[in-house]
Write a protein that holds these residues in place. Structure first.
Motif, PDB file in Angstrom:
ATOM      1  N   ARG A   1      14.727 -10.486  -4.232  1.00 50.47           N
ATOM      2  CA  ARG A   1      16.037  -9.941  -3.847  1.00 50.47           C
ATOM      3  C   ARG A   1      15.863  -8.718  -2.955  1.00 50.47           C
ATOM      4  NH1 ARG A   1      17.390 -11.210  -9.287  1.00 50.47           N
ATOM      5  NH2 ARG A   1      16.987  -9.046  -9.902  1.00 50.47           N
ATOM      6  N   THR A   2      14.882  -7.892  -3.294  1.00 51.12           N
ATOM      7  CA  THR A   2      14.602  -6.703  -2.485  1.00 51.12           C
ATOM      8  C   THR A   2      14.179  -7.099  -1.076  1.00 51.12           C
ATOM      9  OG1 THR A   2      13.917  -5.454  -4.445  1.00 51.12           O
ATOM     10  CG2 THR A   2      13.189  -4.620  -2.302  1.00 51.12           C
ATOM     11  N   ILE A   3      13.335  -8.120  -0.982  1.00 51.97           N
ATOM     12  CA  ILE A   3      12.883  -8.596   0.327  1.00 51.97           C
ATOM     13  C   ILE A   3      14.065  -9.119   1.130  1.00 51.97           C
ATOM     14  CG2 ILE A   3      11.488 -10.351   1.497  1.00 51.97           C
ATOM     15  CD1 ILE A   3       9.475 -10.125  -0.793  1.00 51.97           C
ATOM     16  N   ASP A   4      14.978  -9.821   0.470  1.00 52.53           N
ATOM     17  CA  ASP A   4      16.143 -10.360   1.158  1.00 52.53           C
ATOM     18  C   ASP A   4      16.996  -9.241   1.737  1.00 52.53           C
ATOM     19  OD1 ASP A   4      17.992 -12.602   1.826  1.00 52.53           O
ATOM     20  OD2 ASP A   4      19.304 -11.523   0.463  1.00 52.53           O
ATOM     21  N   VAL A   5      17.232  -8.200   0.932  1.00 53.03           N
ATOM     22  CA  VAL A   5      18.024  -7.058   1.408  1.00 53.03           C
ATOM     23  C   VAL A   5      17.306  -6.352   2.556  1.00 53.03           C
ATOM     24  CG1 VAL A   5      18.933  -4.785   0.790  1.00 53.03           C
ATOM     25  CG2 VAL A   5      19.187  -6.711  -0.793  1.00 53.03           C
ATOM     26  N   LEU A   6      16.010  -6.155   2.384  1.00 51.58           N
ATOM     27  CA  LEU A   6      15.221  -5.487   3.421  1.00 51.58           C
ATOM     28  C   LEU A   6      15.247  -6.277   4.726  1.00 51.58           C
ATOM     29  CD1 LEU A   6      13.158  -3.228   4.154  1.00 51.58           C
ATOM     30  CD2 LEU A   6      11.363  -4.834   3.489  1.00 51.58           C
TER      31      LEU A   6
ATOM     32  N   ALA B   1       5.322 -11.530   3.378  1.00 50.06           N
ATOM     33  CA  ALA B   1       5.858 -10.622   2.364  1.00 50.06           C
ATOM     34  C   ALA B   1       6.245 -11.386   1.106  1.00 50.06           C
ATOM     35  CB  ALA B   1       7.060  -9.877   2.930  1.00 50.06           C
ATOM     36  N   LEU B   2       6.884 -12.535   1.278  1.00 49.54           N
ATOM     37  CA  LEU B   2       7.289 -13.343   0.133  1.00 49.54           C
ATOM     38  C   LEU B   2       6.080 -13.830  -0.661  1.00 49.54           C
ATOM     39  CD1 LEU B   2      10.120 -15.437   1.818  1.00 49.54           C
ATOM     40  CD2 LEU B   2      10.421 -13.771  -0.024  1.00 49.54           C
ATOM     41  N   GLU B   3       4.962 -14.047   0.019  1.00 46.71           N
ATOM     42  CA  GLU B   3       3.743 -14.512  -0.644  1.00 46.71           C
ATOM     43  C   GLU B   3       3.015 -13.386  -1.358  1.00 46.71           C
ATOM     44  OE1 GLU B   3       2.642 -18.167   2.466  1.00 46.71           O
ATOM     45  OE2 GLU B   3       1.624 -16.225   2.609  1.00 46.71           O
ATOM     46  N   GLN B   4       2.994 -12.195  -0.755  1.00 50.77           N
ATOM     47  CA  GLN B   4       2.145 -11.121  -1.259  1.00 50.77           C
ATOM     48  C   GLN B   4       2.857 -10.140  -2.185  1.00 50.77           C
ATOM     49  OE1 GLN B   4       0.055  -9.129   1.902  1.00 50.77           O
ATOM     50  NE2 GLN B   4      -0.806 -11.026   2.747  1.00 50.77           N
ATOM     51  N   TRP B   5       4.075  -9.763  -1.857  1.00 49.55           N
ATOM     52  CA  TRP B   5       4.719  -8.680  -2.590  1.00 49.55           C
ATOM     53  C   TRP B   5       5.004  -8.980  -4.055  1.00 49.55           C
ATOM     54  CZ3 TRP B   5       8.821  -6.288   1.270  1.00 49.55           C
ATOM     55  CH2 TRP B   5       8.149  -5.816   2.403  1.00 49.55           C
TER      56      TRP B   5
ATOM     57  N   ASP C   1       3.202 -10.358  -6.176  1.00 45.79           N
ATOM     58  CA  ASP C   1       1.977 -10.111  -6.945  1.00 45.79           C
ATOM     59  C   ASP C   1       1.421  -8.714  -6.716  1.00 45.79           C
ATOM     60  OD1 ASP C   1       2.010 -12.692  -8.005  1.00 45.79           O
ATOM     61  OD2 ASP C   1       0.947 -13.509  -6.262  1.00 45.79           O
ATOM     62  N   LYS C   2       1.432  -8.252  -5.455  1.00 45.24           N
ATOM     63  CA  LYS C   2       0.810  -6.978  -5.114  1.00 45.24           C
ATOM     64  C   LYS C   2       1.766  -5.798  -5.212  1.00 45.24           C
ATOM     65  CE  LYS C   2      -2.633  -8.989  -1.978  1.00 45.24           C
ATOM     66  NZ  LYS C   2      -3.210  -8.956  -0.607  1.00 45.24           N
ATOM     67  N   GLY C   3       3.035  -6.087  -5.297  1.00 48.26           N
ATOM     68  CA  GLY C   3       4.015  -5.007  -5.336  1.00 48.26           C
ATOM     69  C   GLY C   3       4.560  -4.691  -3.954  1.00 48.26           C
ATOM     70  N   ILE C   4       5.729  -4.048  -3.928  1.00 50.54           N
ATOM     71  CA  ILE C   4       6.377  -3.692  -2.663  1.00 50.54           C
ATOM     72  C   ILE C   4       5.700  -2.457  -2.080  1.00 50.54           C
ATOM     73  CG2 ILE C   4       8.561  -2.969  -1.603  1.00 50.54           C
ATOM     74  CD1 ILE C   4       9.994  -4.484  -3.850  1.00 50.54           C
ATOM     75  N   PRO C   5       5.337  -2.476  -0.811  1.00 50.19           N
ATOM     76  CA  PRO C   5       4.690  -1.305  -0.189  1.00 50.19           C
ATOM     77  C   PRO C   5       5.587  -0.077  -0.233  1.00 50.19           C
ATOM     78  CG  PRO C   5       4.538  -3.250   1.224  1.00 50.19           C
ATOM     79  CD  PRO C   5       5.500  -3.592   0.137  1.00 50.19           C
ATOM     80  N   ASP C   6       4.968   1.093  -0.052  1.00 54.59           N
ATOM     81  CA  ASP C   6       5.741   2.340  -0.065  1.00 54.59           C
ATOM     82  C   ASP C   6       6.767   2.372   1.062  1.00 54.59           C
ATOM     83  OD1 ASP C   6       4.331   3.244  -2.265  1.00 54.59           O
ATOM     84  OD2 ASP C   6       2.831   4.299  -1.062  1.00 54.59           O
ATOM     85  N   ASN C   7       6.382   1.839   2.206  1.00 53.65           N
ATOM     86  CA  ASN C   7       7.304   1.775   3.345  1.00 53.65           C
ATOM     87  C   ASN C   7       7.413   0.318   3.775  1.00 53.65           C
ATOM     88  OD1 ASN C   7       8.730   1.984   5.749  1.00 53.65           O
ATOM     89  ND2 ASN C   7       7.739   3.905   6.350  1.00 53.65           N
TER      90      ASN C   7
END
Length: 431
Positions: free
Chosen positions: A12-17, A51-55, A57-63
């Motif tokens: 959801r965060t990726i979608d908004v971003l 981003a959908l593949e990595q985040w 599992d790895k978490g959302i980057p700081d920026n």
């Protein structure tokens, strides 16, 4: 929180971003790739997929916005280095990127801007090239800069979704075949595209002001982006009254954003808003922009008239002080130069407020058979409101139910259903 919940939240965060950042990413890539919009979109989508593949599992980057931009740029750099793009500019950038550190190379790419120095504005003028029809210009730019889906654009245009999809595909193909330069036009060429650019900016603003679909009643980031672009255009065309009219309209409308919903996100309609929560600095800016437009002495055009209508609301510190007769007259003037069923519908609302609900309903009833309004949720919403005021609660209930079925915005659906239930209760008490 379970791993599944965490992944869903991340998505959801990726979608908004993506909604907020996609236009910037595509604009920068399009400049790097010499205006190849289709390829820019493709590479931007690659970054989104990554981003959908990595985040999750790895978490959302700081920026996260910078991460998306950097990932997309790297895709473009790889394509410039290893692809078959033959233009001298691409080859030069690729050679320099081989010789310099990536950060230094990105500074070089950014330095290629012209006097405006704004990739989004350049993308907008490119998408509004005269080789495209006005409908195609607006649809393509909304897709690229507004981050809107084809469904959302279709609803904004009141046309079928496949029609919009075809327009966008054909527009990209036309720009590619015409080898349109990715640059900000000058002189008469710039002026010829300005009307389309203004239309696009306002449609983006409208999508932010009242979101077509989704859980959010508003998308303020879109309003802010449209305002930013409008202000840039006002500097670019200081003697164009319509530009200042549009900026005035957006400034005044944006002043209400914080008052248009409560803490839970429930919509608050105009006449019920606490006007103390309006941003009066934005109102002042809007009124000044409107005065600037009127001072230019040109015939009043669509955005000036709409800004004048918004100004009537802004000058009323209390809802009951609104000069509805003046607003009705302005809508009548607007209908003369830009006739449309939506203008007529808005004018009917003003007539109802100035002269009573029956006067407004008589006008609205004439629009019921209008094809362009067949799936327009505000027609039954307005009709339901007028019927409710006339005490015709059963009919009002049916209209609000229809409005709730037509809208794709969850907040708006709930509001219409609540009004339908209220009318149903009122009808029960009478019976």
């Amino acid at each position: 929180m379970t791993a599944t919940d965490n992944q869903a939240r991340t998505r959801r965060t990726i979608d908004v971003l993506w909604r907020m950042e996609s236009a910037k990413v595509v604009a920068v890539l399009a400049r790097m790739l010499g205006g190849d919009i289709s390829l820019a979109e493709e590479l931007a989508q690659d970054a989104l997929v990554t981003a959908l593949e990595q985040w999750p599992d790895k978490g959302i980057p700081d920026n996260p916005g910078a991460w998306l931009m950097a990932t997309a740029k790297n895709r473009a750099i790889d394509r410039l280095r290893h692809g078959k793009l033959a233009e001298e500019k691409h080859a030069q950038i690729a050679r320099e990127l081989d010789e310099q550190q990536q950060a230094r190379a990105e500074d070089h790419i950014a330095a290629l801007d012209d006097d405006i120095g704004d990739d989004l504005l350049r993308l907008m003028f490119t998408a509004c090239h005269p080789a495209l029809s006005r409908e195609a210009q607006v649809a393509l730019t909304l897709r690229l800069l507004g981050g809107l889906t084809t469904e959302e654009i279709a609803r904004a245009f009141l046309v079928p979704e496949p029609t919009i999809a075809q327009r966008i595909v054909r527009a990209k193909r036309t720009l590619a075949e015409a080898n349109v330069a990715f640059e900000l036009p000058r002189g008469e060429d710039r002026a010829s595209r300005l009307a389309s650019v203004l239309d696009v900016i306002y449609l983006v603003f409208n999508e932010g002001y009242a979101a077509t679909a989704g859980e959010d009643w508003m998308r303020p980031a879109l309003c802010e982006e449209a305002l930013r672009l409008g202000r840039i255009l006002a500097e670019l065309a200081p003697h164009d009254a319509e530009v200042h009219g549009l900026v005035a309209l957006m400034e005044i409308q944006a002043s209400r954003l914080h008052a248009r919903s409560d803490k839970d996100g429930t919509p608050i309609l105009l006449l019920e808003q606490n006007r103390a929560h309006w941003d009066w600095l934005l109102v002042e800016r809007g009124l000044k922009a409107l005065a600037r437009a009127e001072k230019l002495g040109q015939d009043r055009s669509t955005y000036q008239l709409q800004a004048a209508i918004a100004a009537c609301h802004a000058r009323a510190r209390r809802a009951e002080e609104t000069d509805w007769a003046r607003i009705a007259a302005l809508y009548a003037e607007l209908a003369q130069i830009a006739p449309s069923p939506i203008v007529e519908l808005n004018g009917a609302v003003a007539i109802a407020m100035a002269f009573g609900p029956q006067a407004g309903l008589d006008l609205v009833d004439r629009l019921v058979a209008e094809p362009a309004l067949r799936n327009y949720q505000f027609l039954p919403a307005v009709r339901g409101d007028l019927l409710e005021k006339l005490g015709r609660f059963d009919e009002a209930c049916a209209e609000f139910e229809r409005a709730s079925e037509l809208t794709r915005n969850a907040r708006e659906q709930r509001l219409m259903r609540e009004r339908a239930e209220q009318c149903s209760r009122s009808a029960t008490r009478i019976h």
